[in-house]
Design a protein around this motif. Structure first.
Motif, short mmCIF file in Angstrom:
data_model
loop_
_atom_site.label_atom_id
_atom_site.label_comp_id
_atom_site.label_asym_id
_atom_site.label_seq_id
_atom_site.Cartn_x
_atom_site.Cartn_y
_atom_site.Cartn_z
N THR A 264 0.81 -1.22 0.00
CA THR A 264 0.00 0.00 0.00
C THR A 264 0.84 1.27 0.00
O THR A 264 0.53 2.24 -0.71
N PHE A 265 1.91 1.28 0.82
CA PHE A 265 2.69 2.50 0.98
C PHE A 265 4.10 2.39 0.40
O PHE A 265 4.91 3.33 0.53
N SER A 325 -8.21 1.33 7.22
CA SER A 325 -8.32 0.61 5.95
C SER A 325 -8.57 1.55 4.77
O SER A 325 -8.28 1.20 3.63
N THR A 327 -7.29 4.77 4.56
CA THR A 327 -6.27 5.81 4.45
C THR A 327 -5.30 5.51 3.31
O THR A 327 -4.92 4.36 3.08
N THR A 328 -4.88 6.54 2.62
CA THR A 328 -3.89 6.41 1.54
C THR A 328 -2.60 7.15 1.88
O THR A 328 -1.62 7.04 1.16
N SER A 329 -2.64 7.91 2.97
CA SER A 329 -1.46 8.64 3.43
C SER A 329 -0.73 7.81 4.49
O SER A 329 -1.36 7.29 5.43
N GLY A 333 -2.15 6.95 8.09
CA GLY A 333 -2.30 5.51 8.31
C GLY A 333 -1.61 5.06 9.58
O GLY A 333 -2.17 4.27 10.35
N ALA A 414 -0.81 -4.07 -6.08
CA ALA A 414 -1.94 -3.14 -5.96
C ALA A 414 -3.25 -3.89 -5.70
O ALA A 414 -4.08 -3.46 -4.90
N SER A 417 -3.27 -5.13 -2.12
CA SER A 417 -3.52 -4.01 -1.21
C SER A 417 -5.01 -3.67 -1.15
O SER A 417 -5.58 -3.51 -0.07
N GLY A 418 -5.64 -3.57 -2.32
CA GLY A 418 -7.06 -3.23 -2.36
C GLY A 418 -7.92 -4.30 -1.71
O GLY A 418 -8.90 -3.99 -1.00
N SER A 421 -7.39 -4.20 2.07
CA SER A 421 -8.00 -2.97 2.58
C SER A 421 -9.50 -3.14 2.77
O SER A 421 -10.05 -2.80 3.83
#
Length: 466
Positions: A264-265, A325, A327-329, A333, A414, A417-418, A421
């Motif tokens: 994710t990060f 779940s 958050t994209t930062s 996060g 990716a 991650s999705g 999440s």
């Protein structure tokens, strides 16, 4: 007499000595239980595990514990925690050693299943501290011993590589270091079993066998509580659900967060591992806080106060996980991950500030059932995440196969991650529902009065009653 204070330096006191030894034994069990996790890349390469087999190993590691926890609670009620812990450590050392000798994926998976049995150590630890400490402090004592024991599940991420490095320094090949490390962990479990036998006793007044011989622990028909009657108590099953929603989710995060943070990060494996280690280290104080506030609310509002605090902190846990779940930062996060870490561990401590008061004559059986709930929760959550992730990753690989290996791997990460999440979000909602269900736990007026009398020193429960 039961201890009314958690004076950690008073090691000559039987309750305090028992507290320390049970917490250390629990730490060692969790260290060995999850000891293979830091070596999984080596295991995958050495034994040729497929992605499905890797996921299955995570599931099997928590599945065996369900059966062990259900059984061990009843055995504690009958034979006492001292003998149960001794034999669990000695017998549990066998699969820990054998996994270091595994030559096939099947042997590895079988060992992971049986290693999970040492997760029943949690039940014995909670049972032993429950009968060593008085009602005013039992929640704090239970939460602290469990929290410090839980540290083993995260400390192995640092400790196991250090053991491996020490082994390599003696001339062992790098690719064999994980095997020797697990064998060493197994021998430590065995030695701890001997220490438990010689340096603890079942109750402040003596061992179960001695008390029965002297007549201080009569087994009267009217005092017996059948396992069936325990199963019929709806409060036990609510706590089963509650523990699935806290400890079960902690186990799930232990097993999946490293990969999630990387996918994710874009973090490096070492960085992600250190973050998860920090998450585990919060057990030093977070679970204790749950027991402490459980005791405080119990003092202010009685047994109902303990339930209200449990409901509040469990609901906060669910909200923190669901928000995390989405958050994209990375910074945001981490903030919500820390909040989730704090609340999930406090919820665990709060759960076992309630358990000792459900039925004092069946603490072992109830602790076993509730403890098993944590592993059932972890099992189901792992199945959810596995199904979501496997489908998403397969679809991504298929859709991007023509774009080259690097592009396919990026798409796979990716997709994983999705999927995870969305799985975390669903799990968070489940936790909130479990929190609401906790409000249904009720206690009779007689139960409330009995606790007040004991806390005021007007009545001292015997070992039999406890």
């Amino acid at each position: 007499m039961k201890a009314t204070k958690l004076n950690l330096l008073h090691v000559r006191s039987i309750p305090i000595r028992t507290f320390w030894i049970s917490a250390i034994a629990f730490f060692i069990c969790f260290f060995a239980w999850f000891g293979i996790v830091p070596f999984m890349p080596d295991v995958v390469k050495d034994l040729g595990l497929t992605p499905a087999q890797k996921w299955n190993s995570i599931i099997l590691a928590v599945t065996g514990t369900v059966f062990a926890r259900l059984l061990i609670g009843k055995l504690c009620d009958k034979y006492g925690p001292r003998l149960c812990y001794t034999w669990l450590l000695i017998i549990g050392a066998i699969p820990v050693i054998l996994i270091g000798l595994a030559q096939t994926p099947f042997q590895f998976l079988l060992c992971r299943f049986f290693i999970g049995f040492i997760g029943a150590s949690f039940v014995i630890t909670q049972f032993h501290t429950s009968i060593m400490f008085a009602p005013n402090i039992v929640g704090t004592a239970n939460a602290t011993s469990a929290g410090w024991g839980n540290l083993g599940g995260g400390a192995n991420r640092l400790g196991m590589p250090l053991i491996a490095a020490a082994v390599v320094s003696f001339g062992v090949a790098d690719e064999l270091a994980w095997r020797y490390s697990m064998i060493i962990a197994g021998f430590v479990c065995f030695l701890m079993g001997l220490i438990y036998y010689f340096f603890t006793q079942d109750t402040p007044k003596g061992n179960f066998s001695e008390l029965r011989k002297t007549g201080n622990m009569p087994v009267l028909k009217k005092d017996k509580v059948s396992f069936l009657s325990t199963l019929k108590d709806y409060r036990v099953w609510i706590l089963f659900l509650v523990y699935a929603a806290c400890f079960g989710m902690e186990l799930t995060v232990y097993g999946t967060m490293d990969d999630y943070l990387q996918n994710t990060f874009g973090l490096e494996r070492i960085t992600a591992g250190n973050i998860v280690l920090s998450f585990a280290l919060m057990n030093i104080f977070a679970r204790t806080l749950g027991g402490f506030f459980g005791d405080r609310f119990g003092k202010l509002k009685g047994l109902r106060g303990r339930v209200l605090f449990l409901t509040f902190i469990l609901m906060a846990e669910g909200i923190m996980l669901s928000v995390f779940s989405m958050t994209t930062s990375l910074v945001v996060g981490i903030i919500f991950l820390v909040a989730f870490s704090l609340t999930v561990q406090m919820a665990e401590g709060a759960t076992f500030s309630v358990v000792p008061f459900i039925n004092k004559k069946a603490i072992g059986s109830i602790s076993g059932i509730v403890g098993a709930g944590g592993n059932v929760g972890a099992f189901l959550a792992a199945l959810l995440l596995k199904s979501k992730s496997a489908m998403a990753e397969s679809a991504a690989l298929k859709a991007n196969a023509s774009l080259g290996e690097e592009a396919a791997k990026t798409a796979q990460a990716a997709a994983a991650s999705g999927a995870v999440s969305s799985g975390y979000f669903v799990i968070g909602i489940f936790v909130v529902v479990a929190a609401i269900s906790a409000l249904a736990i009720k206690f009779s007026t007689a139960d409330e009065e009995a606790v007040l009398l004991e806390m005021d020193g007007k009545r001292t429960l015997s070992t039999v009653e406890a």
